[in-house]
Write a protein that holds these residues in place. Structure first.
Motif, short mmCIF file in Angstrom:
data_model
loop_
_atom_site.label_atom_id
_atom_site.label_comp_id
_atom_site.label_asym_id
_atom_site.label_seq_id
_atom_site.Cartn_x
_atom_site.Cartn_y
_atom_site.Cartn_z
N MET A 1 13.83 -11.06 -2.86
CA MET A 1 13.67 -10.32 -4.11
C MET A 1 14.30 -8.93 -4.00
SD MET A 1 12.28 -10.83 -7.09
CE MET A 1 12.93 -9.76 -8.36
N PHE B 1 -0.24 -2.42 -4.92
CA PHE B 1 0.91 -2.85 -4.11
C PHE B 1 1.52 -4.11 -4.70
CE2 PHE B 1 -2.22 -1.04 -1.16
CZ PHE B 1 -1.52 0.08 -0.73
N GLY B 2 2.84 -4.20 -4.58
CA GLY B 2 3.54 -5.41 -5.00
C GLY B 2 4.20 -6.04 -3.78
N PHE B 3 5.50 -6.34 -3.92
CA PHE B 3 6.15 -7.00 -2.78
C PHE B 3 6.48 -6.04 -1.65
CE2 PHE B 3 9.96 -6.75 -5.74
CZ PHE B 3 10.66 -5.79 -5.01
N GLY B 4 6.12 -4.78 -1.81
CA GLY B 4 6.36 -3.81 -0.74
C GLY B 4 5.21 -3.69 0.25
N GLU C 1 17.42 -7.48 -6.19
CA GLU C 1 17.26 -6.21 -6.89
C GLU C 1 18.36 -5.22 -6.50
OE1 GLU C 1 12.79 -4.45 -7.49
OE2 GLU C 1 13.94 -3.89 -5.77
N ASP D 1 2.75 -8.06 -10.73
CA ASP D 1 3.61 -8.76 -9.77
C ASP D 1 2.84 -9.69 -8.85
OD1 ASP D 1 6.12 -9.48 -9.09
OD2 ASP D 1 6.48 -7.85 -7.66
N LYS E 1 6.27 7.53 -4.23
CA LYS E 1 7.73 7.46 -4.33
C LYS E 1 8.17 8.31 -5.53
CE LYS E 1 9.04 3.06 -2.20
NZ LYS E 1 9.69 1.75 -2.41
N HIS F 1 6.69 1.37 -6.19
CA HIS F 1 7.13 1.05 -7.55
C HIS F 1 6.15 0.13 -8.28
CE1 HIS F 1 11.53 2.49 -6.89
NE2 HIS F 1 10.63 3.45 -6.86
N ASN F 2 5.29 -0.56 -7.53
CA ASN F 2 4.22 -1.31 -8.21
C ASN F 2 3.33 -0.32 -8.95
OD1 ASN F 2 1.38 -3.16 -7.85
ND2 ASN F 2 3.24 -4.25 -8.37
N GLU G 1 3.21 -3.86 3.33
CA GLU G 1 3.78 -4.12 4.66
C GLU G 1 2.75 -4.20 5.78
OE1 GLU G 1 5.25 0.54 4.74
OE2 GLU G 1 6.64 -1.09 4.28
N ARG G 2 1.50 -3.91 5.46
CA ARG G 2 0.47 -4.04 6.50
C ARG G 2 -0.88 -4.28 5.81
NH1 ARG G 2 2.25 1.10 5.81
NH2 ARG G 2 0.69 2.67 5.29
N ASP H 1 5.19 0.81 -12.05
CA ASP H 1 4.98 -0.16 -13.14
C ASP H 1 3.63 0.11 -13.82
OD1 ASP H 1 7.30 -1.47 -12.39
OD2 ASP H 1 6.28 -3.16 -11.43
N1 LIG Z 1 11.02 -7.30 -9.09
C1 LIG Z 1 11.75 -6.30 -9.49
O1 LIG Z 1 12.94 -6.41 -9.54
C2 LIG Z 1 11.13 -5.08 -9.86
C3 LIG Z 1 10.01 -4.67 -9.21
N2 LIG Z 1 9.39 -3.55 -9.47
C4 LIG Z 1 8.09 -3.29 -8.90
O2 LIG Z 1 8.26 -2.73 -7.64
C5 LIG Z 1 7.40 -3.35 -6.71
C6 LIG Z 1 7.90 -3.16 -5.35
O3 LIG Z 1 7.97 -1.79 -5.14
P1 LIG Z 1 8.01 -1.10 -3.73
O4 LIG Z 1 8.04 0.34 -3.96
O5 LIG Z 1 9.10 -1.69 -2.94
O6 LIG Z 1 6.66 -1.57 -3.02
P2 LIG Z 1 5.13 -1.45 -3.44
O7 LIG Z 1 4.93 -0.75 -4.70
O8 LIG Z 1 4.61 -2.83 -3.34
O9 LIG Z 1 4.43 -0.61 -2.30
C7 LIG Z 1 5.13 -0.02 -1.27
C8 LIG Z 1 4.49 1.27 -0.88
O10 LIG Z 1 3.22 1.07 -0.36
C9 LIG Z 1 3.14 1.48 1.01
N3 LIG Z 1 2.29 0.51 1.68
C10 LIG Z 1 2.60 -0.76 1.96
N4 LIG Z 1 1.55 -1.40 2.51
C11 LIG Z 1 0.53 -0.50 2.54
C12 LIG Z 1 -0.81 -0.56 3.00
N5 LIG Z 1 -1.33 -1.67 3.49
N6 LIG Z 1 -1.57 0.54 2.90
C13 LIG Z 1 -1.06 1.67 2.39
N7 LIG Z 1 0.21 1.79 1.95
C14 LIG Z 1 1.00 0.72 2.03
C15 LIG Z 1 4.57 1.53 1.47
O11 LIG Z 1 4.75 2.42 2.52
C16 LIG Z 1 5.29 1.94 0.19
O12 LIG Z 1 5.22 3.34 0.01
C17 LIG Z 1 7.32 -4.74 -7.21
O13 LIG Z 1 6.23 -5.45 -6.69
C18 LIG Z 1 7.25 -4.53 -8.70
O14 LIG Z 1 5.94 -4.27 -9.12
C19 LIG Z 1 10.06 -2.53 -10.33
O15 LIG Z 1 9.25 -1.87 -11.14
C20 LIG Z 1 11.14 -3.09 -11.24
C21 LIG Z 1 11.74 -4.30 -10.95
#
Ligand SMILES: NC(=O)C1=CN([C@@H]2O[C@H](COP(=O)(O)OP(=O)(O)OC[C@H]3O[C@@H](n4cnc5c(N)ncnc54)[C@H](O)[C@@H]3O)[C@@H](O)[C@H]2O)[C@H](O)CC1
Ligand SMILES: [K+]
Length: 513
Positions: free
Chosen positions: A15, A128-131, A19, A158, A93, A64-65, A133-134, A68
């Motif tokens: 994914m 959290f979405g697909f990001g 993207e 998501d 972010k 980015h979750n 990581e733990r 959203d």
């Molecule tokens: N699918 C698409 O094309 C779109 C997806 N969108 C949305 O974006 C998220 C994915 O965003 P991303 O920033 O990569 O990740 P997350 O928001 O899921 O979170 C990452 C963030 O959280 C921290 N982290 C990870 N695990 C933990 C944890 N266990 N405890 C604390 N913190 C944690 C990590 O370090 C990052 O800072 C996708 O799912 C969609 O919702 C876009 O909006 C548009 C298109």
């Protein structure tokens, strides 16, 4: 190559790479977020109208979750909902931080503590979405557990936070959603048994992903595809040619049953009948013959000599006479010599139940070099016996893929979401089913049904297997809709196979329009 976007299930990494291509091509990140989250906001307004919904609590994570979620908060605010936000993170972010600032400036309340969320009637999960990581730990894990305990409606953006996007595992803890909106492409977790209790009702929201970008990323990496009604329709050898006859419609040999387990033979026979197979022969211990004749008058019953305990000792027939063989239900472990003989024959074979348990004793190498296709249909217990070295794997999709590769066979791992792997590394998933099928006898029907389709389309063994599993699940769903989940006994399920086939055939296939 064209890939139907609705028909694949991707990993977080795939994914992300899709993207990236879209962003590289010039689409602004913020614009994509606006599109995706805008669709979520619109669906929420349709499903939870403002007039009948109290305040909405929006949980915002750091990535980015969370971005959203903030877009959803803003749009619901403009639509007249009372919205409050809870964001238990200090560092966000950039894009997420920008949305947070605007949402604050609009006057939407940011809650310092989670307690006031209790007053909301609807919660939006954008932690959290697909990001992810733990594992979730500390105060975030506490927040999730507490919210789950309130029993409120929760919409996850998501994927429910805490669920691993690929394996569907719960990392520490996870949101138990009422509804999950999967953005853009189906993530694999939506078809992993572990995740099902957390997903609630699922829906995919398409926000315009160019198929070429998907093909560029998943094209060469053994995609995981979902079996759809229209693909089943395209695969089935129906309608039949006008000038056919019964032997051209395949001759299946079923080998099943023992004095102890007679019912499995009947149900496998009923499953084979549901495929419309041209000729059906059923080898059973001699004492079962009258029973089988009375349940399946159209079948040729081969009465076999029995062991002392009533298992099949041998089959008095030339096995190469048949187009395919399905073998296993109710055999008992005593029928080992029969299974060994079956595996020597150059015909497609479906192996299930005791057939698999015997194979586990013989060793999986026995099927590795068979000239014709072998279809193994284990449930998770049988899978463990066949592939003990893979059973620690938490990822049903990857473990099925690996098992198929190792055994050079088609492996169908039964479950709430049945997974089918083939020796080329491709995986197909039956995207729906019903707990009504968690019942003794439904597996026996599947064995016969797959055998019946396999013998009618031996050149397309994977498709026959997938079509059989799909129709089996649909028959269960249709039967449960009319008769409740308690009303789907084996014979009833077999009777609904024709309804499921009819439903598939009535589908307008995009490729034939
Ligand atoms: N699918 C698409 O094309 C779109 C997806 N969108 C949305 O974006 C998220 C994915 O965003 P991303 O920033 O990569 O990740 P997350 O928001 O899921 O979170 C990452 C963030 O959280 C921290 N982290 C990870 N695990 C933990 C944890 N266990 N405890 C604390 N913190 C944690 C990590 O370090 C990052 O800072 C996708 O799912 C969609 O919702 C876009 O909006 C548009 C298109
Ligand atoms: K989420």
């Amino acid at each position: 190559m064209t890939i139907g976007l609705g028909e694949i299930a991707v990993t977080a990494d795939e994914m992300r790479r899709v993207e990236e291509r879209i962003f590289l091509a010039g689409m602004p990140v913020a614009a994509l977020m606006e599109k995706a989250a805008g669709m979520v906001a619109r669906r929420i307004q349709e499903l939870y109208p403002r007039v009948s919904t109290g305040s909405v609590g929006v949980l915002v994570g750091p990535g980015h979750n969370g971005g959203d979620a903030l877009v959803v908060a803003r749009e619901l605010h403009f639509a007249g909902y009372r919205v409050v936000v809870h964001c238990p993170f200090d560092r966000l972010k950039d894009l997420t931080a920008q949305h947070a600032q605007y949402v604050k400036n609009l006057g939407i309340e940011f809650l310092e503590t989670r307690e006031p969320l209790r007053d909301c009637s609807l919660l939006i999960d954008g932690l959290f979405g697909f990001g992810l990581e733990r594992a979730l730990t500390g105060k975030i894990a506490e927040l999730v557990d507490e919210i789950n305990g309130w029993g409120k409606s929760i919409v996850s953006i998501d994927i429910p936070s805490g669920i691993h996007t690929d394996t569907g595992e719960v990392l520490g803890t996870a949101i138990i959603a009422t509804r999950s909106f999967c953005l853009g492409l189906w993530k694999r977790a939506f078809f992993q048994d572990n995740a099902l209790p957390y997903l609630g009702a699922v829906e995919k929201l398409d926000f315009g992903i160019p198929p070429a970008d998907v093909a560029a990323i998943v094209g060469n990496s053994s995609p995981v595809s979902l079996v759809s009604r229209s693909s089943v329709r395209d695969w089935l050898p129906l309608p039949r040619p006008l000038l056919t006859h019964k032997y051209r419609q395949g001759h299946l040999l079923l080998i099943c049953g023992s004095r102890r387990y007679a019912g499995g033979a009947i149900l496998s026979g009923l499953g084979a009948r549901g495929s419309g197979v041209g000729m059906l022969s059923i080898a059973v211990p001699t004492s079962l013959k009258p029973l089988l004749v009375s349940h399946l008058p159209e079948a040729l019953i081969i009465d076999c000599p029995e062991t002392e305990t009533g298992a099949i000792a041998d089959i008095p027939a030339d096995l190469s006479f048949y187009g395919a063989i399905a073998c296993g239900p109710g055999l008992t472990l005593e029928a080992r010599a029969v299974v060994e003989r079956v595996l020597e024959i150059d015909r497609p074979v479906v192996l299930d139940a005791d057939g698999l348990n015997i194979l586990a004793e013989l060793g999986i190498e026995r099927v590795l070099n068979r000239r014709e296709e072998t279809v193994l249909t284990p449930h998770s217990g049988e899978f463990k016996r066949l592939f003990p070295e893979l059973s620690e794997n938490k990822d049903r999709i990857e473990m099925t893929r690996e098992a198929a590769r190792k055994s050079g066979s088609i492996v169908l791992l039964k479950g709430a979401r049945t997974v089918i792997g083939d020796s080329t590394g491709k995986v197909r998933i039956i995207p729906e089913s019903t707990p009504a099928l968690a019942r003794g006898g439904s597996g026996d029907i599947l064995t016969g049904l797959i055998g019946g389709w396999l013998v009618q389309m031996p050149e397309k063994a994977v498709e026959a297997t997938a079509a059989g599993a799909y129709l089996h699940a649909r028959a269960g769903i249709l039967a449960a809709e009319e008769r409740t989940e308690a009303g789907v006994d084996g014979v009833t399920l077999a009777n609904y196979l024709a309804n499921a086939t009819g439903e598939a055939l009535a589908t307008v296939s995009p490729s034939r329009e």
